[in-house]
Design a protein around this motif. Sequence first.
Motif, mmCIF file in Angstrom:
data_model
loop_
_atom_site.group_PDB
_atom_site.id
_atom_site.type_symbol
_atom_site.label_atom_id
_atom_site.label_comp_id
_atom_site.label_asym_id
_atom_site.label_seq_id
_atom_site.Cartn_x
_atom_site.Cartn_y
_atom_site.Cartn_z
ATOM 1 N N ARG A 120 17.114 -5.451 -1.640
ATOM 2 C CA ARG A 120 15.614 -5.529 -1.319
ATOM 3 C C ARG A 120 14.996 -4.809 -1.634
ATOM 4 N NH1 ARG A 120 15.566 -9.805 3.922
ATOM 5 N NH2 ARG A 120 17.821 -10.396 4.141
ATOM 6 N N ARG A 121 13.182 -5.166 -2.116
ATOM 7 C CA ARG A 121 11.885 -4.800 -2.129
ATOM 8 C C ARG A 121 11.247 -4.947 -0.727
ATOM 9 N NH1 ARG A 121 10.392 -2.927 -7.186
ATOM 10 N NH2 ARG A 121 10.904 -4.006 -8.702
ATOM 11 N N VAL A 122 11.799 -3.752 0.060
ATOM 12 C CA VAL A 122 11.075 -3.606 1.348
ATOM 13 C C VAL A 122 10.136 -2.558 1.596
ATOM 14 C CG1 VAL A 122 11.630 -3.047 3.634
ATOM 15 C CG2 VAL A 122 13.221 -3.981 2.376
ATOM 16 N N PRO A 123 9.260 -3.286 2.417
ATOM 17 C CA PRO A 123 7.605 -1.639 2.186
ATOM 18 C C PRO A 123 8.244 -0.808 2.707
ATOM 19 C CG PRO A 123 7.126 -4.405 2.303
ATOM 20 C CD PRO A 123 8.745 -4.568 2.594
ATOM 21 N N SER A 124 7.543 0.409 2.873
ATOM 22 C CA SER A 124 8.084 1.994 3.515
ATOM 23 C C SER A 124 7.694 1.230 4.580
ATOM 24 C CB SER A 124 7.269 2.781 2.680
ATOM 25 O OG SER A 124 7.753 4.085 3.710
ATOM 26 N N SER A 125 8.396 1.894 5.571
ATOM 27 C CA SER A 125 8.191 1.687 7.422
ATOM 28 C C SER A 125 6.759 2.004 7.697
ATOM 29 C CB SER A 125 9.116 2.077 8.002
ATOM 30 O OG SER A 125 9.870 3.273 7.939
ATOM 31 N N ARG A 126 6.174 4.033 6.763
ATOM 32 C CA ARG A 126 5.332 4.526 7.305
ATOM 33 C C ARG A 126 4.360 3.791 6.360
ATOM 34 N NH1 ARG A 126 5.691 10.786 6.218
ATOM 35 N NH2 ARG A 126 5.557 10.132 3.804
ATOM 36 N N SER A 127 4.169 3.382 5.438
ATOM 37 C CA SER A 127 3.456 3.204 4.811
ATOM 38 C C SER A 127 2.006 2.511 5.393
ATOM 39 C CB SER A 127 3.697 1.467 3.674
ATOM 40 O OG SER A 127 4.234 2.568 2.852
ATOM 41 N N ALA A 128 1.959 1.656 6.192
ATOM 42 C CA ALA A 128 1.386 1.012 7.071
ATOM 43 C C ALA A 128 0.393 2.114 7.708
ATOM 44 C CB ALA A 128 1.300 -0.480 8.152
ATOM 45 N N ARG A 129 0.587 2.415 8.343
ATOM 46 C CA ARG A 129 0.066 3.429 9.520
ATOM 47 C C ARG A 129 -0.274 5.171 8.943
ATOM 48 N NH1 ARG A 129 2.481 8.819 10.770
ATOM 49 N NH2 ARG A 129 4.794 8.098 9.698
#
Length: 788
Positions: free
Chosen positions: A8-17
Amino acid sequence: MSDAWVGRRVPSSRSARLLRGRGRFVDDIEAPGALYAAIVRSPVAHGRILEWDAADALALPGTRLALGPREIERLTDPLPTVWTLPGQSPDRVLLADDTVRYVGQPVGVVVAGSRAQAEDAAERVRLRIDPLPAAVTVEAALAPDAPLLHAGSRSNLAGTVAFGDPAPEIEEVVARAAHVVSRTLAVQRVNHSPLEPRGVLAEWLPGQESLTVWSSTQSPHAVRQELATALRLRVDQIRVVAPDVGGSFGGKVMLYPDEAMVCLASVVLGRPVRWTEDRAENLTSSYQGRGQSAVARLALDEDGRFLAVDAHITGDLGAFSVQAGSGPFQVTGMTLEGPYRFERAGAVVDAVYTNTVPTGAYRGYGMQEAAWIRERLIDEAARELGFDPVELRLRNMLRPHELPYVTRSGLTYDNGDYPTALRRAAELARSRSRPSDGTVSRGTGVTASVEITGFAPTALLGMFGIDWAGWEGARVRVNQDGTVTVFSGVISIGQGIETALAQIVADRLGVPLPWISVRLGDTDVTPYSDLTSQASRSVTLAGGALVRASERMRERIRALAAGRLDADPADVTLDLGPDAASSPEKAMFRVAGASSAVSWREVAHRAWKGWDRGPDEERIQLEESADFDPPALTFAYAVHAAAVAVDRETGKVTVEDYWTVHDSGVVVNPALADGQITGGVAQGIGLALLEEAHHDPVDGRPLATGYQDYVLPTLGDVPPVSVEHLCTPSEVVPGGFKGLGEGGAIPPPATIAAAVANAVPAIAGALNRTPLSPAVVWTALDDAKETP
């Protein structure tokens, strides 16, 4: 959409922060009472230190400490190197020496109450150096009258190693070849240029006799070991933490002498001491990458069949050999053959000391240089013999049924379909070709490469005398509330690894991704990892370990649920209702046909209390660990195609389109994979056209001290990059993963040069060195009378 998380194309968990400015880099970490360090560096490329006088520096307000070469030598031991050539000397890195060997070499450290005070004090240190003649280039270093960089050496040649077939056998094949292409091909030095320069915050607690170091590093465990050696401490006295790391590309895989000096200052003062290098230091004093030249040959029969390839590779080590040392040059020799078959192949590698900044690991090291040599030779052979370059490659490319295949240098390619990737990339390039227009000539190029990933089986490293451990450990813990914590020794340097690892665990446990958090980068918490996130290995090896640990945990918690439900574990299933992602309380273990159920959270809670253990079961904690040492290397591969426009008035090369076809086995997260490949292509474009770390050839001064001198690619230099994936799962890695972190950076220089040669065939023979800057291309055009 599949229920599986892998793929799946899951956004990086760090991106928003990070996008909200909430990152926590070394320079963001608060340390009450912290002092600031400045590094005193050599202003000359070669000389003997006659005097270090810090009296004026210590007299300035705020100055707390000034350590010079003699104090540092008395208090420390040298740093080890891990990858040396046979008989190489020296085989360690001195933190302090009475001889300096490059401009920017750290010779001492000054500590004060503020950064400005520390920098002012550093400028007050009287450093008197008796200049010695410098050997700045490889040619100068190998000259008969060259000044020797290291006492006791007979020359500046650090060592030589050979790969593949013996020279007489290669010569025999070359002698009967119908055609031989010979070229001298070179790749320039480059800077790593991470978004975040290197930084260290060190805190020695005298009462506990412990040192905590926050470091912008790729390799926390390696830094801990090297610090223990340098500072004469036990390993368990040191904790190294890598918080958010703003890029590395190989430049932060080891402990530098200046970083060790900062830690030493903290120990001496018993206070926190911090240091962050500025951009000028990063460009002139941090270790650099690339820096090779090769005299290479490709021999073919009358039908265009490859008979032999060989190269004499000369690598510029700089002033001394750092952690990876000559490794990049050796990898060039190992991987020279690429995805093709040859009767004979070989390489001789020489590593040379020069009075310049040391070189070391850089993204795709060795393999990018090998691709440059090999693919330029192939394109030149096609031009001279009148073959279509793609057809010539296809004629000699290994087929799927020939894999596994042992190369002449001894590498065993595992599996894949190289011709399919080549045909697809060529098709994409043909479909978007554009005509030349006026003074702008256009052309396309296609090249292929094979990438070593999953580096490396520990037994293989030991066989080659490389002082690294190649295995990875991982832990999976189901907490009392049912959430899941994953611990891995690899770290995040911007590639989104924490998200990919969470996806792997989510799939193997069969739970929602939001339940999972990933802990990385802390030697007190995470499993041991010597190589961590480098060499395209983090998903491959850490992922392989987590597959094993997660599968054990899945069976264990299902057995606990079965005991609670008085059922056979094989009959128990986990029902993830529509709200399960919000809480482990919503996910229910059930038995078909039965009304009773128990939540995942309740099973976890009771397990931690120890209530549901069987009479023979000893363990209580819901935690599973696994180590994974790969039985063999894995090999990803790629074919890249580029379309370029060459302005014959100015020599400027513009990359107008770029296509990639990669096979990295099972791709965990296509969005992260595409980002890695696209970023690698951007770096490759920089190396192909723009970047070069210059030194004055006489006095060794770095000439690129800022981004007005060192040109990085911008948005206008990088076109949209098309990324397509094939999938040949690894047969030796649980989960079928192969690495891809370096693959995007390996082919671009050769691909772009092939496209330029196609656009203006008259200058193809002159495209032997990167970068292909406007000045270089215009000179070639002018010599060939191709300017308007």
